[in-house]
Design an enzyme around this catalytic site. Sequence first.
Site, mmCIF file in Angstrom:
data_model
loop_
_atom_site.group_PDB
_atom_site.id
_atom_site.type_symbol
_atom_site.label_atom_id
_atom_site.label_comp_id
_atom_site.label_asym_id
_atom_site.label_seq_id
_atom_site.Cartn_x
_atom_site.Cartn_y
_atom_site.Cartn_z
ATOM 1 N NE ARG A 193 40.898 38.097 29.426
ATOM 2 C CZ ARG A 193 41.841 37.594 28.608
ATOM 3 N NH1 ARG A 193 42.787 36.801 29.088
ATOM 4 N NH2 ARG A 193 41.846 37.913 27.330
ATOM 5 C CE1 TYR A 205 31.187 28.149 51.784
ATOM 6 C CE2 TYR A 205 32.805 28.131 50.017
ATOM 7 C CZ TYR A 205 31.590 28.561 50.528
ATOM 8 O OH TYR A 205 30.797 29.398 49.796
ATOM 9 C CE LYS A 254 33.665 34.041 53.382
ATOM 10 N NZ LYS A 254 33.421 33.742 51.961
ATOM 11 C CG ASP A 285 40.117 27.787 52.882
ATOM 12 O OD1 ASP A 285 40.358 28.890 53.406
ATOM 13 O OD2 ASP A 285 38.999 27.494 52.419
#
Length: 379
Positions: free
Chosen positions: A46, A98, A195, A170
Site C-alpha cells: 500500500r 465532470y 482515459k 483536471d
Amino acid sequence: MKLATKYIHAGTEPDPSTGAIMTPIYQTSTYVQEAPGVNKGYEYARSQNPTRKALEEAYAQIENGKFGLAFSSGVAATDAVIKLLEPGDEVIAANDMYGGTYRLFTKIFEKFGISFRYVDTTNTDNIATVISAKTKLVWIETPTNPLMNITDIKAVAAITKQAGALLCVDNTFASPYLQNPLDLGADIVMHSATKYLGGHSDVIQGCLVMNDATLREKLYFIQKSCGAVPGPMDCFLVLRGIKTLHIRMQRHCENGEKMANFLRNHPKVEKVYWCGFTDHPGYAVASQQMRGFGGMMSFTLKDDSVENARRVLSSTHVFALAESLGGVESLINHPASMTHASIPREERIKNGLSDSLIRLSVGIEDIDDLIADINAAIG
C-alpha cells in the site's frame, strides 16, 4: 527530449535482476526485511510497489513535473486533493465540469464543512471577483466535460498565487500530449488515467503530478493513509499505454478535426462544441496553451428532442454507447443521463448542458467509417 522519445522511455529502466526491458509486475503485498526496519526501500505494497514507482516517475516526466502519485481512479486522485483542506476552507470550481467531480464535492465533502463556489472560469474575472482568504483551492477543467469550454490556466495561476491558494487542473481531456498545466503555473495536475493515458479501456486509474516537495509529501501521506492505490497490473497497463500516447493522440486529433467539421456542415446538426473551431470563444487561449484540439466534442441536433437524441445514440454501430472516453475505440455518450446524471437538471440546463446533448470520444479507427456511422445514425 522530444515527446515521442519521452513517452516511450518515461519511468522505465531495465530490470536490474534480469535485464527485462519492460517493468515487471511486482504482484506482492509485502516485502521480506533483513531486520526490523531494515529493508530495500519497500515494506508494504500500500505504501510502495516497484511497478507503481515506475509509473509515478513516468507521470511526473510526461507532465514536466518533479513528483507523480498514482491512485485507484481519477475520483480517488480528486478526493486526495480535497483532503488537503480543512473545515471552513473554500474551493472555487468550474460550473461546467465532470459530474463525478461535482458529486464528490457536493455529496461527500460539503457535509464535512468544506464549501464550494461554482463560477464560469472561462472568464477569469469571475474567479478574481470571488476569491478570498477562505479560498484554499481553485479547481478547473480545460477543456471542460462535455461542453469543451476553455480556461486560461496562466491567468488563473496568477490569481491563485496572489491569493495564496492552490490551483489544480483536471487535464484529462487534453492529456499531457496536448497541454502541460504545470508549465503554465498550476500547482497540481490531475488525470483520470483511465482515459487517454491508459488508452485501451482496460484499466481504472488516476494520478496527480506536482513540483512542490512539501505538497508531494502531504499528498503521499493521504495516498498511503487512505489507501486508494492501484494494483501493480493496473500500473503496468498504464505504463504500456503511455508508450503509444503520442501516436494515438495524433490520430485522435486528426479524426477529431474531420469529425467536427463534418458535423458542423451536417444539415440536421444544430451546434458542435469543439475547441478547434476558429470562432470558438476559447480558441485563442486554446491555441496558446494546447498543441492540438483533441478528439472530444459534443453536438446537438436541430430536432433537439430527447427522443431524437436517444434514437441517434442507439443507432450507431462503430461508435459504442458507453461511459468513459479516450480509448482507441470511438464512444458515444448521453451526458444528461450518463456521465453528468448526478448534476441537478436545473444546474445542467443553466450551464448549457441540455437534455439532448450528445458527446463523442472520437477514436483512432478509419475516419471514413466513423463519419459514415454517425451520418447513418443521424439519418
